[in-house]
Enzyme design. Structure first.
Site, PDB file in Angstrom:
ATOM      1  N   ASN A  22       0.748  -1.325  -0.079  1.00  0.00           N
ATOM      2  CA  ASN A  22      -0.242  -0.329  -0.123  1.00  0.00           C
ATOM      3  C   ASN A  22       0.747   1.333   0.180  1.00  0.00           C
ATOM      4  O   ASN A  22       1.351   1.120   0.908  1.00  0.00           O
ATOM      5  CB  ASN A  22      -0.889  -0.159   1.428  1.00  0.00           C
ATOM      6  N   GLU A  23       1.647   1.839  -1.104  1.00  0.00           N
ATOM      7  CA  GLU A  23       2.429   3.004  -1.211  1.00  0.00           C
ATOM      8  C   GLU A  23       1.473   4.379  -1.139  1.00  0.00           C
ATOM      9  O   GLU A  23       0.317   4.091  -0.722  1.00  0.00           O
ATOM     10  CB  GLU A  23       2.601   2.491  -2.925  1.00  0.00           C
ATOM     11  N   PRO A  24       2.447   5.412  -0.915  1.00  0.00           N
ATOM     12  CA  PRO A  24       1.613   6.179  -0.851  1.00  0.00           C
ATOM     13  C   PRO A  24       0.401   7.158  -1.122  1.00  0.00           C
ATOM     14  O   PRO A  24       0.806   6.701  -2.667  1.00  0.00           O
ATOM     15  CB  PRO A  24       2.521   7.492  -0.606  1.00  0.00           C
TER      16      PRO A  24
END
Length: 639
Positions: A158-160
């Site tokens: 879950n990236e920025p």
């Protein structure tokens, strides 16, 4: 066990002395959950993570299964993520990772193992993700979710930008994440651009969550996660909303937490009787105010949360003088000790005047990158310097460099051995293999040996430049844990430790240097240091005669430097000595221009080293101490 309780963080946080103790403790929690569920006739549903962080935990679970009868027959597992596309048999596959580290060694039922499928056709991805969520619900939800954390603050992939309501899905990987993964794929260009991952919302539905983080490299993002406001830019901050979440750290990963770095700002009572605590507070205050230590005032101590220190040890003038003198005494141009001098306030002993020195270098260039100036100084000052290269470093050689050397071998044979086809045959075997080699494929044994010889030759050249005879003073250990041909290494083994013990007994050093840099993203430094520590502990237990006369100094590598308040020996370098150090580094030509595994910092190693050494000198200067061109820093390990 001495644990620090959570105080200033928004998430309950436990700090262990090291990742070994932390991993074992969490593994026991997992085992307790499994046994409790088994006694209740219920399955234990585990959410599992991959990467270097949980590997020791999985090793302990395997040990508990083999030696203490822990059964996984009632366990259902769901992994967080997988690269996309990715075949299960690929070296970088998380399917392969989980089987190598855990599933192949326990009695979990194959039908109870769930890992996102990197082979799902694009048109079926959405349905696969929906079904993955459904399977979690059908299992009764995840009882315990294990997490790591990336430098971007991602959990899972879950990236920025990932919000708290995000679900299992296909996501595009952040550039930093791909850079961090580049070593596993032998180059960023081979890292998949997408991945399947549980969403933040999926993770937050777990009944209990434990996030693990090790090493200085995670310290900054750990602080943001535990002390910052929840935000999409750091998805891990949303863990603050979970009622049953814990963060488990080693001391290195906790370094930036307020209660560790500046406990006085968190209203935590500090032990001002400890010189190290006072030194940390005073250097922090000086840096905050951009003032030399000797100019700090009573008012400034009071205004910045240090009134307790002032009340206990003041006035400011007395504290300033004490800390200034302590820092001044760390500076020495005689890292091996100065003969015929009063060593009361020097970091090293004057006697014996000429010491046997052993420098451990995890890779074949860490010696000159991290302490090249000190190495040169030790040689110039007449000490008997030995260098132990703990690993071959063969995976860090580009394929075309190997072909160039194989070509040289073939030409050499033709020139000097006339009509002997051995060299040409060797060249063709190496060349044919490397030209057909797939990204991430393990090198053949011949190629591994050739690349190891390239690194070995460069290390010898650097020692010759330093004035040492490599035939007498270079020791190539080639520790077995490293020789996998892959970035992923074997655990530290008995043979690694015995080789280290044997070398120590052979040299019987009076001064020993080792890499204490645990931020190395590949983990090699960590394992090499563990081998040295274990060897010394065993020698100590055996009553080694020479060991009490040996002082151990830890340097840091290309990834991190000691904070000024931690430094116990600071070796200043002149502009000329810095140039000599650079030239020694340049002897490692296979690492020049562009290292194969540069990590997050894309600069060459000599550039990182010079910047780090100059920064340390600048920090000393700002504190009011003498101004130098550069400084190499060391911390003593009191075993």
């Amino acid at each position: 066990m001495n644990l620090l309780e959570a105080r200033a963080e928004r998430i309950p946080t436990t700090i262990y002395p090291d990742s070994e103790q932390a991993s074992v403790a969490v593994a026991r929690e997992v085992a307790r959950l499994i046994r409790e569920r088994a006694a209740q006739g219920r399955p234990a549903v585990l959410g599992l993570a991959t990467g270097s962080t949980p590997t020791r935990l999985y090793e302990e679970l395997v040990r508990l299964h083999r030696e203490e009868g822990l059964s996984f027959a009632n366990v259902i597992s769901f992994n967080l993520d997988e690269y996309y596309p990715m075949t299960p048999s690929s070296l970088q596959s998380y399917v392969r990772f989980m089987h190598e580290y855990l599933f192949d060694h326990i009695d979990i039922r194959p039908e109870n193992v769930h890992i996102p499928d990197g082979t799902v056709p694009p048109e079926q991805v959405a349905e696969f993700c929906r079904r993955y969520e459904e399977q979690i619900r059908e299992a009764g939800g995840i009882d315990l979710q294990l997490l790591g954390i990336g430098r971007t603050g991602h959990i899972g992939f879950n990236e920025p930008g990932s919000g708290p309501a995000s679900r299992t899905r296909l996501i595009t990987l952040d550039h930093i994440t791909r850079t961090d993964a580049a070593s596993d794929f032998y180059g960023e260009e081979h890292v998949p651009r997408r991945a399947l991952t549980m969403g933040v919302g999926t993770i937050l539905e777990a009944h209990e969550i434990v996030l693990l983080a090790w090493g200085e490299g995670k310290a900054a993002v750990v602080k943001r996660m535990t002390e910052g406001e929840p935000t999409d830019s750091v998805p891990a901050t949303y863990l603050q909303r979970h009622p049953h979440v814990r963060v488990v750290l080693d001391e290195a990963a906790s370094a930036e937490l307020t209660r560790v770095k500046t406990p006085w700002l968190a209203g935590i009572a500090s032990n001002w009787q400890r010189p190290a605590t006072v030194r940390k507070a005073v250097t922090w205050l000086a840096h905050q105010l951009a003032k030399p230590i000797l100019k700090l005032t009573d008012e400034e101590y009071n205004e910045h949360g240090l009134s307790d220190l002032l009340a206990e040890s003041g006035p400011a003038y007395s504290i300033n003088i004490k800390v200034f003198n302590e820092l001044q005494h760390t500076i020495t141009g005689w890292p091996g000790g100065k003969p015929d001098a009063d060593d009361t306030y020097r970091p090293e002993r004057a006697l014996p005047p000429h010491k046997r020195v052993l420098i451990f270098s995890p890779h074949p260039d860490d010696d000159v990158i991290s302490m090249g100036g000190t190495l040169l100084r030790l040689v110039d000052q007449g000490h008997e310097v030995h260098v132990a290269y703990q690993t071959s470093g063969n995976i860090a050689v580009f394929d075309d460099e190997a072909i160039r050397f194989a070509d040289f071998a073939a030409e050499y044979d033709q020139l000097f051995q006339q009509n002997d086809p051995a060299g040409e045959q060797f060249y063709h075997r190496v060349s044919d293999f490397l030209h057909t080699k797939a990204p991430g494929q393990v090198d053949s044994a011949e190629v591994q040996q050739l690349k190891g010889l390239i690194r070995r030759g460069e290390a010898k050249a650097a020692l010759r430049y330093a004035g040492l005879d490599p035939d007498q003073r270079a020791h190539f250990q080639d520790l077995p844990f490293y020789e996998t041909g892959r970035v992923r290494k074997k655990p530290l083994g008995e043979e690694d430790i015995q080789l280290t013990i044997n070398l120590l007994n052979q040299i019987r050093p009076q001064q020993l240097y080792a890499a204490g840099d645990l931020s190395d993203p590949h983990g090699t430094h960590r394992v090499c240091l563990a081998a040295i520590f274990e060897a010394i502990h065993r020698l100590q237990a055996a009553g080694s005669e020479w060991l009490p006369d040996c002082w151990v100094w830890l340097y840091r590598g290309a990834w991190q430097e000691w904070d000024v308040d931690q430094i116990e020996m600071a070796v200043p370098l002149s502009p000329q000595e810095l140039i000599r150090k650079r030239r020694a580094i340049f002897k490692h030509q296979s690492q020049k221009d562009r290292p194969l595994f540069p990590g997050a910092d894309q600069r060459e190693f000599w550039q990182r080293a010079e910047e780090r050494n100059r920064t340390t000198a600048k920090l000393y200067d700002q504190l009011g101490l003498p101004e130098y061109e550069a400084i190499e820093a060391f911390v003593r390990w009191h075993f």
